[in-house]
Design an enzyme around this catalytic site. Structure first.
Site, PDB file in Angstrom:
ATOM      1  N   GLY A 199       0.800  -1.225   0.000  1.00 35.95           N
ATOM      2  CA  GLY A 199       0.000   0.000   0.000  1.00 35.95           C
ATOM      3  C   GLY A 199       0.832   1.274   0.000  1.00 35.95           C
ATOM      4  CG  LEU A 200       1.595   3.059  -3.166  1.00 24.42           C
ATOM      5  CD1 LEU A 200       0.868   4.221  -3.843  1.00 24.42           C
ATOM      6  CD2 LEU A 200       2.783   2.634  -4.014  1.00 24.42           C
ATOM      7  CB  CYS A 236       0.285   0.899  -6.881  1.00 26.38           C
ATOM      8  SG  CYS A 236       0.137   0.013  -5.318  1.00 26.38           S
ATOM      9  CB  ILE A 269       3.836  -5.850 -16.252  1.00 26.35           C
ATOM     10  CG1 ILE A 269       4.366  -7.200 -15.761  1.00 26.35           C
ATOM     11  CG2 ILE A 269       3.568  -5.852 -17.727  1.00 26.35           C
ATOM     12  CD1 ILE A 269       3.448  -8.385 -16.005  1.00 26.35           C
ATOM     13  N   GLY A 294       6.930 -12.291  -9.100  1.00 26.65           N
ATOM     14  CA  GLY A 294       7.757 -13.487  -9.081  1.00 26.65           C
ATOM     15  C   GLY A 294       7.732 -14.203 -10.423  1.00 26.65           C
TER      16      GLY A 294
END
Lengths: 244, 303
Positions: free
Chosen positions: B71-72, B129, B190, B216
């Site tokens: 969450g930044l 995000c 991405i 991943g």
């Protein structure tokens, strides 16, 4: 902290769902009580953070782990002679201050307290250990604490061994008067310890990714609302510092 | 072997950059190796004010990957400028400053404050995000909104602007073309794929945020596809990111159309992964008949 491939010299079940693994690694010489290592389990992506139970001869680490999922089940299948990649030692462990201590552990929170007990006894201090488990089948390390010379009291939730109830019940029943505490275990236990004692430290458990403070996956808040990383700023925090 | 590559604002000694959010501000990795070995470092997102981020658990493991919903979390742009950038100034590596926000003016505020910081080589506009409710991915999933924020960022920025794209769209090519037309100097692609895990015992999501971003090696084919599609549609450089775990993966992204790469979640598996990849890249390029990173870029066939 660094990574190293370590050879397994022992891996056996010691209680219900609970295993003990011994690894030969030079990381042992650098590891303090209450620190942890990140274990790379073959076939699984993220490492497993596991607290160090004991440092033996400066060249072996003893890890005690509970089989809770597929990754730890895979770990339990590993054989003596196989290798595991470790990253550690990580985090800030328990301080060894010049005083007698009361150790309070619950379940798989008990293991890091064994090395902590050893270092305090080595420094000439008296150690009282209160160990809490669900039942008699889950008890671990009681004899090892006794062999070090600790006064040991066990509590089980079902009353099948020692005091029936929690570690706090065992402290009351045995009239333990120590006031400086080092504790590790499940959150409800740490909350009870933190409200009953003002002096000492608690060790937290958290889901982690990096284990070294970079990813912000395992943060908690302190009383002022500042964020702290369990992996890097902890896992050991002074009682009252973190909002539990 | 010459591993260097030149992108707008980024004179990289090699094409390997730890991805934003996976290396903090470099302090932890610097305990393990010399950050000057890296082509660059994409630092953790900066927002105008401090953000605590999402509740925990924020992390869940998945097959060949992981979910995160951080969450930044960050201390805010002023703190970062004062306390984090001076540390990075000690190293000879390019710094990509990831910029995030909840509204247009947030992005502009962060860019304007960081504009005159010499340690920053370029901006990475995070419009992708998946873990914050407002802004972020809301801007990155609509070509017009993405172009709009890119135009504003370009007008404000004194350094090149790379736009980090989300794969959680029907056509990433449309977004890539829109931000190129709006003046973006490059693309980073991405960001994570929106995912979820449910705990079988509780019947509840594993993450407190319910959903999180999948990263991943599990997402590498998605990332390679996205880079390949966009490389044919735009002429600005692409920094490829998504599941890179070894030097062979870097070559795969270069062949797909990327000019450099970011390494993300693998930093959590092996904290030395970036330097290991850099050390192994010459062997891999040799093995497949290339004489340098630029040789791959010149000889690749994108169609």
């Amino acid at each position: 902290m660094r990574t190293e491939t370590a050879k397994i010299t022992d891996n056996r079940k010691i209680a219900a769902d609970t295993w003990k693994m011994v690894l030969k690694t030079s990381l042992a010489a650098e590891t303090g009580c209450g620190q942890f290592v990140q274990v790379q389990v073959p076939g699984y992506f993220l490492r497993r953070p596991i607290s160090v139970c004991r440092v033996l001869d400066g060249e072996h680490l003893v890890l005690i782990y509970k089989v809770v999922g597929d990754g730890t089940a895979r770990m339990a299948e590993m054989q003596v002679g196989e290798s595991l990649d470790l990253f550690g030692p990580l985090g800030h462990g328990f301080p060894v201050e010049d005083r007698n201590v009361l150790l309070i552990g619950g379940g798989v929170g008990v293991p890091p307290l064994l090395e902590t007990a050893a270092r305090h006894i080595q420094a000439g201090h008296h150690v009282t250990a209160i160990l809490g488990f669900n039942d008699a089948e889950s008890i671990i390390l009681e004899q090892q604490f006794r062999q070090l010379g600790c006064d040991v009291y066990v509590a089980t939730m079902d009353g099948s061994y020692g005091t029936k109830g929690t570690v706090m019940d065992a402290i009351r029943k045995n009239d333990i008067q120590e006031e400086y505490v080092l504790s590790c275990g499940p959150l409800p236990m740490l909350k009870a310890v933190s409200s009953a004692f003002q002096k000492g430290y608690v060790s937290l458990e958290a889901r982690m990714a990096c284990g070294m403070g970079a990813c912000m996956g395992c943060v908690v808040k302190d009383q002022e609302g500042e964020s702290l990383r369990v992996c890097k700023d902890g896992p050991v925090f002074a009682i009252g510092k973190v909002v539990l | 072997m010459d591993l260097s590559v030149k992108l707008p604002g980024l004179d990289l000694k090699n094409p390997v950059i730890p991805a934003s959010g996976c290396a903090g501000y470099g302090r932890e990795l610097a305990e393990l190796y010399d950050l000057s070995r890296l082509g660059g470092i994409a630092i953790k997102s900066a927002t105008p004010k401090e953000r605590f981020g999402n509740p925990t658990p924020r992390i869940a493991e998945t097959p060949m990957g992981m979910l995160n919903a951080i969450g930044l979390q960050n201390h805010g742009v002023d703190y970062i400028i004062e306390n984090e950038l001076p540390f990075l100034a000690k190293y000879d590596t390019c710094v990509l400053a990831n910029v995030a926000g909840a509204a247009e003016e947030d992005y502009i505020e962060v860019i304007e404050k960081m504009n005159d910081e010499p340690v920053i080589s370029a901006f990475e506009l995070n419009i992708s995000c998946p873990n914050v409710k407002h802004g972020g991915i809301g801007l990155g999933t609509d070509p017009e909104l993405a172009a709009h924020i890119t135009r504003l960022a370009k007008a404000a920025a004194k350094k090149p602007v790379y736009v980090k794209l989300t794969p959680n769209v029907t056509s990433i090519v449309d977004i890539a073309k829109a931000v190129e037309a709006a003046g973006a100097d490059g693309l980073v692609m991405i960001n994570t794929l929106l995912g979820m895990r449910i705990d079988l015992k509780s019947g509840r999501p594993v993450l407190a945020n319910n959903t999180g971003g999948l990263s991943g090696p599990a997402i590498k084919p998605v990332a390679v596809r996205a880079v390949w599609q966009c490389a044919q549609a735009v002429s600005i450089p692409i920094i490829g990111v998504g599941g890179i775990a070894r030097a062979e993966d870097v070559l795969e992204f270069l062949l797909a159309g990327a000019d450099a790469v970011e390494v993300g979640a693998m930093n959590f598996v092996d904290p030395y992964i970036c330097v290991k990849i850099i050390d192994d890249l010459e062997r891999v390029l040799n093995k497949y008949g290339y004489t340098s990173v630029r040789d791959v870029i010149e000889r690749r066939k994108l169609k």
